[in-house]
Design an enzyme around this catalytic site. Structure first.
Site, PDB file in Angstrom:
ATOM      1  N   SER A  33       0.851  -1.174   0.000  1.00  0.00           N
ATOM      2  CA  SER A  33       0.000   0.000   0.000  1.00  0.00           C
ATOM      3  C   SER A  33       0.892   1.231   0.000  1.00  0.00           C
ATOM      4  O   SER A  33       2.065   1.152   0.350  1.00  0.00           O
ATOM      5  CB  SER A  33      -0.901  -0.053   1.234  1.00  0.00           C
ATOM      6  OG  SER A  33      -1.076   1.184   1.817  1.00  0.00           O
ATOM      7  N   ASN A  34       0.341   2.337  -0.397  1.00  0.00           N
ATOM      8  CA  ASN A  34       1.107   3.580  -0.332  1.00  0.00           C
ATOM      9  C   ASN A  34       0.699   4.392   0.896  1.00  0.00           C
ATOM     10  O   ASN A  34       0.797   5.604   0.916  1.00  0.00           O
ATOM     11  CB  ASN A  34       0.968   4.395  -1.613  1.00  0.00           C
ATOM     12  CG  ASN A  34      -0.425   4.926  -1.825  1.00  0.00           C
ATOM     13  OD1 ASN A  34      -1.374   4.438  -1.234  1.00  0.00           O
ATOM     14  ND2 ASN A  34      -0.562   5.913  -2.677  1.00  0.00           N
TER      15      ASN A  34
END
Length: 79
Positions: A33-34
């Site tokens: 995920s960012n």
């Protein structure tokens, strides 16, 4: 997801690729995920729980999800 053109909530374009990869090469995948979604407009910050729920659709069986979430990272990072 920054690369998605169709966007939330299902990210259909990215989902098609994710489903194909999970089906054909689950041993080569990791979940990422960012988070904390830096740079996203405040009204467009995705809910991380919703993003993780997409994995239920993209990798519908438990064995594949276990590879993506646990087995593959364990092997890669030598936990």
């Amino acid at each position: 997801m920054k690369v998605s053109k169709t966007g939330p909530p299902n990210y259909e374009d990215v989902g098609r690729l994710a489903k194909a990869l999970a089906k054909h090469a689950p041993e080569r995948m990791l979940w990422a995920s960012n988070w904390p979604h830096r740079g996203a407009p405040k009204d467009q910050i995705p809910d991380d729980a919703d993003l993780l729920d997409l994995l239920l659709d993209w990798a519908p069986d438990n064995a594949t999800r276990k590879k993506i979430l646990a087995d593959n990272p364990t092997e890669l990072y030598r936990f």
